[in-house]
Design an enzyme around this catalytic site. Structure first.
Site, mmCIF file in Angstrom:
data_model
loop_
_atom_site.group_PDB
_atom_site.id
_atom_site.type_symbol
_atom_site.label_atom_id
_atom_site.label_comp_id
_atom_site.label_asym_id
_atom_site.label_seq_id
_atom_site.Cartn_x
_atom_site.Cartn_y
_atom_site.Cartn_z
ATOM 1 N N LYS A 133 85.707 14.461 -6.170
ATOM 2 C CA LYS A 133 84.768 15.394 -5.548
ATOM 3 C C LYS A 133 85.494 16.603 -4.960
ATOM 4 O O LYS A 133 84.996 17.728 -5.011
ATOM 5 C CB LYS A 133 83.974 14.696 -4.437
ATOM 6 N N SER A 185 77.558 15.094 -5.273
ATOM 7 C CA SER A 185 77.207 16.491 -5.495
ATOM 8 C C SER A 185 75.720 16.607 -5.803
ATOM 9 O O SER A 185 75.113 15.668 -6.307
ATOM 10 C CB SER A 185 78.014 17.077 -6.661
ATOM 11 N N GLU A 203 84.125 24.533 -8.120
ATOM 12 C CA GLU A 203 82.914 25.228 -7.651
ATOM 13 C C GLU A 203 83.262 26.572 -6.998
ATOM 14 O O GLU A 203 82.589 27.574 -7.237
ATOM 15 C CB GLU A 203 82.219 24.298 -6.651
ATOM 16 N N HIS A 256 86.180 18.832 -7.764
ATOM 17 C CA HIS A 256 84.873 19.387 -8.132
ATOM 18 C C HIS A 256 84.561 20.611 -7.266
ATOM 19 O O HIS A 256 84.140 21.660 -7.761
ATOM 20 C CB HIS A 256 83.816 18.294 -7.941
ATOM 21 N N ASN A 257 84.772 20.483 -5.989
ATOM 22 C CA ASN A 257 84.450 21.603 -5.113
ATOM 23 C C ASN A 257 85.424 22.761 -5.288
ATOM 24 O O ASN A 257 85.038 23.925 -5.179
ATOM 25 C CB ASN A 257 84.439 21.131 -3.652
#
Lengths: 303, 303, 303, 303
Positions: free
Chosen positions: C173, C121, C180, C176-177
């Site tokens: 990840k 990221s 986001e 994480h997105n």
């Protein structure tokens, strides 16, 4: 006409009985002896094995599977494959994922067998009221089964139809169930709001009964809600725990794959997941964050 | 019995005609001369003013308001107040906010007048099929109007009922409409998914027709969807723009006030707001943020 | 240490440059000659082919892939397989689906190769500020790459870590997105509300600036929003069209697979899908239904 | 400069102490004797009554209210009104509804008093890090208080600003909190998904720490999440019960009033309501409906 029914659980036995009442000859198989005996009492000729079932049917045969989606369908198909002959038709009337149905149809076609998928709605009321049938498969294969569909449906010309090629029936049933989740959740939320308004002391069953006639929200699910509320007005003793059986998940996945926004069907699924989270980590973390930034007291487990 | 109907728009005129057909004497008032003439042609005795309307009714009078919610109801009530006499009853059959209804009932009571609120569902089909009526008010006031309700409802004993004190009728109708939003959105999403699945070439009207018989999702809204799809299978020419008329907003506000989670009704409202945002600032900011952190290209307006 | 970088697009070239600045020797390959030339100008030794790249690295080699997720990763791996030797390590630094990563790791292991997945990221700011790296793979393989990670991260001991076995980096990840998406949507909605409140004439950039210091909502995404609003306060000319790159979809699928309710991440994805529906069938059907039951006018396309 | 602080709870006392440390003279009043004593120990001059507090301040006075939103603010203002003189300023630093603030400003203006509303973010960390202040009111009134704001904010020129007329400060703070709900929920969902993925055995605190540096999702709320997870990695003993303090509800109401779709902020509020429903009627009705149509077993309360 003749039909073999594999799986004599609640759905399979009811469908077989409706067919028998409609003048068809149904041979039924179920691994459970009790299920076979009960079926026999309802006019279904019991078969003690798949071999017996296949042997009892005149060619070209029609075998309807009413077994749980997933591995049981594959296992049954593998067991049937060596027993069937080219030209026979297998109907999957359960809630299979349409991609599995497409895969199985290709496999059956390699053996000269026809595949028909019937998304079947109606639940335990279908025996009496008829089933809504969303059918996928080749035209000719579907057409040959017309007498069966006309008997299973609420009326010969209503409540059933071929909607497309193999898989299309189960696809349509999948979306049907996605819609069902949304409808159910909408009623559930509305009645929850009405029930919480203490100042009016509303009688939820009465309101459901009023709405059943002439209102924009009248529906079969409302009829059922009225019955549930009549039996148990405050739903005492029922746990707030809601299962889901797969089609809702697939509908959400499909919407996303197709880039179609479906917020209400999705939220309905989320609510079912939520109903089963008795110790939500997300909520605990929210409480912990509030404590971190604002010093807000955290409620202790068990409070 | 005798009834005065104030407001001869689509809903008011239809309800008055259903009452006339049912043997009641209805005097109708509307500020529009054309509306009065059309009403006269349907057997409703036209009154040229509220004074005339009140004068035409025997005491104790029953005056039904079918005017737009909000200021028009207050204005009509203020105009009626000096004309009515203690013991008369005013029925508000529109979609008033229940808090306004409670406030108005208190004001009318000061003048010795009875208030009844009737949440009315059925739309343009009510004339023929009858209306679903959710009624609030004192028992005696409601009971005196029984002949009216029995005629308006789909059948004398079905589709209407007193659900609680003043305001309870409009409250129940408010939640009814909140549920309606959720039901509509669930169908809309489902059909959108079906329509986007190019590989199956599904016929949405056919599917709606299949579902109408025997399926779990059968409902009146599905019947209407089937009709809309029969007329215009791809809904060509219809803008993706959805109005809302207030009750959905109030339902959400009420859910929040009562601490009842109502994610689906709320999401349905949000979708309607969204349908009217043609240049969403939120989406523009999302695109701008993606450009800031990832260098992702931003689509230009008009692309 | 020595590293081969395959893929010299925006992310790959920036990461390679950060490594070069940190004292590492980076050989870079990209199918595009222009990308190779630009990389050379930034201190990255260009290789004209994968063969050249592999030949330039001392064994045991470390090859970092920074190519688009999906088929390009598989194609690159297949091309690299015959060139690499047992003991070499391949790092996938892109946004691969963690299930693909697990499958590839098993395949590489068959050839005696080590796999490391690095969820990365930081976007275009990583060159200057460092990258946040979520790393999956065997301990020893990750440990051997420590000098690389310490240079890519914002600081040697911060912003990177091995989170688990192969796939765990990409899994982290992915989530994480998903987070986001939710964060971005929350800001977008909030600024949309502020901007619509005409009576206060609020300056959105000023508010973003105030919030950046001391507020509970301060964040890097807020910093970026402030920059976007500073450049273009009303976001003129930016289309309300929001792409998504897959991880949000996978996060939703994963939440559902795990029976975890994730309404906000899911709603954020739905909003992105919605931003791209310029002629929503669902909205058209809602408008058509309203017309059917209530006679509500339908807006014509183009109105 | 001189300031009177009314309300010496956690927020009020911390703000007063930060002002004292910054060189201002603060007289503080709280109905609780203990709060006054503790304040005195922190350098705040205690006043035993509002009369004493007003008497201790030179004209034109500045009195900052840090009392719970709603009735306490009105009660305090009514008590202060006869004590203050034209030209004095009252600052409401709490989480008042902006409509109340507008109403109060009009009332104070009738007495020649100035009103300033300061939306205040920063929680218990503000004493050390400074507060983010969103300020509404007339320019001149705000300007006169500049020394106060420069001290309370994280730095004299950052983290505070006049955003508009009376009410605009509280409006901006309201939306700030709405965004905060969405951000928190996004993190909570993401960590819940990570935590449920048993196969990877992820360490949530480690992941939060990695993300804090260089990632797109870095934020102050993430810093706090990392601290919470460091103290209690599985959040043992914390009940999944999340309060809300009003601004989220108002943000949703405002979005709807302005016809702005805000699905994520709304869903975040719904989740908080949901966290407090331990025996959801909606879920019970869903379970009952499933039993009605499909014969699906209902889980008994307590199972």
């Amino acid at each position: 006409m003749d039909l073999g029914m594999v799986g004599l659980g609640r759905m399979g036995a009811n469908m077989a009985e409706r067919l028998v009442r409609g003048g068809h000859r149904v041979t039924g198989y179920d691994p459970g002896a009790a299920a076979r005996e009960q079926a026999a009492a309802r006019g279904i000729a019991p078969a003690a094995s798949l071999q017996e079932l296949v042997a009892a049917l005149p060619a070209p045969r029609a075998v309807w599977l009413m077994v749980p989606a997933g591995a049981p369908v594959d296992a049954t198909l593998e067991a049937l494959l060596p027993l069937l002959s080219p030209g026979d038709t297998v109907i999957d009337g359960g809630n299979s994922n349409y991609k599995d149905t497409q895969r199985r149809a290709a496999r059956l076609a390699e053996h000269g067998l026809h595949s028909v998928d019937s998304g079947t709605s109606g639940g335990i009321w279908g025996l009496k009221e008829g089933y809504s049938l969303m059918i996928g498969g080749e035209d000719a294969a579907v057409e040959r089964l017309r007498p069966i569909f006309e008997t299973l449906a609420p009326a010969p010309e209503r409540g059933w139809g071929r909607v497309g090629p193999s898989g299309a029936g189960h696809y349509t049933k999948m979306v049907h169930n996605g819609i069902e989740y949304g409808l159910m959740q909408a009623y559930a939320e509305g009645f929850a709001i009405l029930g919480r308004k203490a100042e009016f002391g509303l009688d939820l069953e009465q309101i459901a009964q009023i709405w059943r006639h002439g209102s924009v929200v009248r529906s079969w699910l409302l009829d059922l809600s009225a019955e549930a509320l009549a039996k148990n007005p405050r739903l005492d003793g029922i746990a707030p725990y809601v299962e889901d059986s797969g089609e809702g998940r697939w509908t959400v996945a499909e919407a996303i794959d197709l880039d179609v926004s479906a917020p209400v069907i999705t939220a309905s699924l989320m609510e079912r997941l939520r109903s089963r989270e008795k110790d939500s980590f997300a909520d605990k973390l929210l409480a912990a964050m509030r404590n971190e930034f604002g010093g807000h007291a955290v409620r202790k487990q068990g409070d």
